[in-house]
Design an enzyme around this catalytic site. Structure first.
Site, short mmCIF file in Angstrom:
data_model
loop_
_atom_site.label_atom_id
_atom_site.label_comp_id
_atom_site.label_asym_id
_atom_site.label_seq_id
_atom_site.Cartn_x
_atom_site.Cartn_y
_atom_site.Cartn_z
N ARG A 265 0.84 -1.21 0.00
CA ARG A 265 0.00 0.00 0.00
C ARG A 265 0.86 1.25 0.00
O ARG A 265 1.79 1.36 0.78
CB ARG A 265 -0.91 -0.01 1.23
CG ARG A 265 -1.80 -1.24 1.25
CD ARG A 265 -2.73 -1.27 2.43
NE ARG A 265 -3.54 -2.49 2.34
CZ ARG A 265 -4.53 -2.79 3.19
NH1 ARG A 265 -4.82 -1.97 4.19
NH2 ARG A 265 -5.21 -3.90 3.03
N ARG A 280 1.84 1.51 10.48
CA ARG A 280 1.39 1.84 9.11
C ARG A 280 2.59 1.72 8.18
O ARG A 280 3.53 2.51 8.26
CB ARG A 280 0.83 3.27 9.08
CG ARG A 280 0.18 3.65 7.76
CD ARG A 280 -0.35 5.08 7.78
NE ARG A 280 -1.40 5.27 8.78
CZ ARG A 280 -2.68 4.94 8.60
NH1 ARG A 280 -3.07 4.46 7.44
NH2 ARG A 280 -3.56 5.13 9.56
N GLU A 352 -7.66 0.09 14.30
CA GLU A 352 -8.15 -1.01 13.46
C GLU A 352 -7.16 -2.17 13.36
O GLU A 352 -6.01 -1.99 12.97
CB GLU A 352 -8.44 -0.47 12.06
CG GLU A 352 -8.90 -1.57 11.11
CD GLU A 352 -9.09 -1.07 9.68
OE1 GLU A 352 -9.34 0.15 9.49
OE2 GLU A 352 -8.99 -1.88 8.75
N SER A 355 -11.08 -6.00 9.73
CA SER A 355 -12.14 -5.29 9.04
C SER A 355 -12.89 -6.31 8.17
O SER A 355 -12.25 -7.14 7.53
CB SER A 355 -11.52 -4.21 8.15
OG SER A 355 -12.51 -3.56 7.41
N ARG A 392 0.25 -5.07 12.73
CA ARG A 392 -0.64 -4.45 13.71
C ARG A 392 -0.97 -5.41 14.85
O ARG A 392 -1.14 -4.99 15.99
CB ARG A 392 -1.93 -3.97 13.03
CG ARG A 392 -1.67 -2.74 12.19
CD ARG A 392 -2.94 -2.02 11.79
NE ARG A 392 -2.58 -0.86 10.98
CZ ARG A 392 -3.44 0.05 10.56
NH1 ARG A 392 -4.74 -0.09 10.83
NH2 ARG A 392 -3.02 1.07 9.84
#
Length: 428
Positions: A265, A280, A352, A355, A392
RNA sequence: GGAGGUGUCGCAUAGUGGCCUAGUGCGCCCGCCUGCUAAGCGGGUUGAGGGUAAUCCCCUCUCGCGGGUUCAAAUCCCGCUACCUCCGCCA
């Protein structure tokens, strides 16, 4: 892609769904007028083409007989008609392209149950587990970066040296932790009926567009220009495209897959956000759950995916909350999305970790995934959910299970995957 | 990366410019016949789009995909793609 009949019969419903996302309701009317133009172009072309075919048959029959004048006349008319057919065909193709272009811009119709609004308009559904009171325990918690350094779990400096900002190496116990989490997630998924998969992380444009990632999310996607490949941001992409252009017997549904893959990403627009540590990053590994089922069944399946995600976090002994994401924060493909957010002590926030989205027919229509039942052939529904996003999860584990001496407790369920280790100790 | 070959209905195959509205066999579905099953007999069996609200009906497209030639393309030409064989390279 949306069922056109919904747009034709109830355009206001579609406009309302657009408003809930905070996107332009006028798009619906652009689509409808492009559709009008398309259909009249098709009708025009087909009328001429039918005439051409009839005439062609007459030419063939006339050629054997001795009515030479008649044949010459027929040929004359055919030639003229041929030009018209070509022109009509071109016009029809252009109208089709214009229609497709506008249609592809339209996101899935947000569920009426999804809260209206943007990123901050989520609704908290529940809290699970207890957050620790470090003050009462008598020590100041360290953040995951500090803990990771002491454990030798990852190496940010060298990640940056080799690959740049937002890259890292998982090292030693960090690398073992990834393998343990992946193995455990895969085994649990398999027990729940998911077929383990290791899919390609490099895909062709069709797969990327079909999953809806070349719309609003396009700026976040890595593209290899020389070869026209995309690096997937999630294995949702190769899993959704797995059954593309296939017709599945609905008796074989649901089809559940659990894929382990890297995710890439760009994190465009997140400059300065979460720059510390591995929260991130531009690349990480993830185990993803994916289901093909009927639209009718998709809502119950969505709840099941959420339940699996919750059970996973509970088993890792992480405190978390579940939110119902607002319409404006849904991906292009989703009608509804639930996030599980784990408590991160040093941030004092829920963040988060997993999801899950119900994409109903949206991806299936674009990718040509259909189901055959007694009612005929219809697009299927696709759903996805995170089983375990590695960095994460490591962040949450380190911070929540840290001890006053800088060591980290391993949750009981994970110990068998880490040679039975109960704690991770600082190496220096 | 190079050379050659092959892609037709679920499977196998026929089809070298108009008689293809793509034939045949197998499989599958429905029916007939039938103590049961099999055989036999008859019918059906790609998908997409348009006319339609419509599962009836009509039309257009669909012979790997995209262009071209032609009044007319499964058929001729070009490009692409997948698979097979061989050579080279690589983990």
């Amino acid at each position: 892609m949306i069922d056109l009949r919904i747009l034709r019969h109830d355009p206001e419903k579609a406009r309302e769904a657009q408003r809930r996302r905070g996107t332009a309701p006028e798009l619906i009317d652009e689509i409808l007028s492009a559709d009008e133009a398309r259909r009249s172009a098709i009708a025009g072309y087909e009328r001429l083409r039918a005439e051409q075919k009839t005439l062609g048959k007459q030419v063939a029959q006339a050629s054997g007989a001795d009515q030479t004048d008649n044949k010459a006349e027929l040929l004359e008319r055919s030639k003229a008609l041929s030009v018209e057919v070509k022109r009509a065909d071109t016009a029809q193709a252009e109208a089709e392209t214009r229609f497709q272009d506008t249609m592809l811009q339209l996101p899935n119709l947000a569920s009426p149950e999804a809260p209206a609004g943007g990123e901050d308009d989520y609704v908290v559904l529940e809290h699970v587990g207890e957050t620790r009171d470090f003050a009462a325990e008598g020590f100041q918690p360290l953040d995951h970066l500090e803990l990771g350094k002491r454990l030798g779990a990852f190496d940010i400096e060298r990640g940056v040296k080799v690959s740049g900002a937002r890259f890292y190496y998982l090292t030693g116990v960090g690398a073992m932790l990834e393998l343990a989490l992946v193995q455990m997630a895969m085994e649990r998924a398999q027990e729940s009926g998911f077929t383990p998969m290791i899919p390609p992380a490099l895909v062709k444009p069709h797969a990327m567009a079909g999953t809806g990632f070349l719309g609003q999310a396009a700026s976040d996607v890595y593209h290899l220009r020389d070869d026209d490949f995309y690096l997937v941001g999630t294995s949702e992409v190769p899993l959704a495209a797995y059954h593309s252009d296939e017709i599945l017997d609905v008796q074989t549904l649901p089809r559940r897959y659990a894929a382990f893959s890297p995710c890439y990403r760009k994190e465009a627009g997140s400059y300065g956000k979460d720059t510390r540590g591995i929260f991130r990053v531009h690349w990480f590994d993830k185990v993803e759950l994916f289901t093909y089922t009927t639209v009718e069944e998709s809502y119950a399946e969505h709840q099941r995916l959420l339940l699996w995600e919750k059970d996973w976090l509970v088993s890792l002994e992480l405190p978390f909350r579940v939110i119902d994401t607002a319409a404006g924060d849904l991906g292009m493909s989703a009608v509804r999305k639930f996030d599980c957010e784990a408590w991160i002590p040093t941030q004092g926030k829920y963040r988060e970790l997993t999801s899950t989205s119900n994409c109903t027919e949206f991806q299936a229509r674009r990718l040509g995934v259909r189901g055959r039942s007694e009612d005929g052939i219809k697009p299927l529904a696709t759903l996805n959910g995170t089983a375990c996003a590695i960095p994460r999860t490591i962040v949450a584990l380190l911070e929540n299970h840290q001890q006053a001496d800088g060591s980290v407790q391993v949750p009981k369920v994970l110990r068998p995957y880490l040679q039975g280790r109960e704690t991770l100790a600082p190496i220096a």
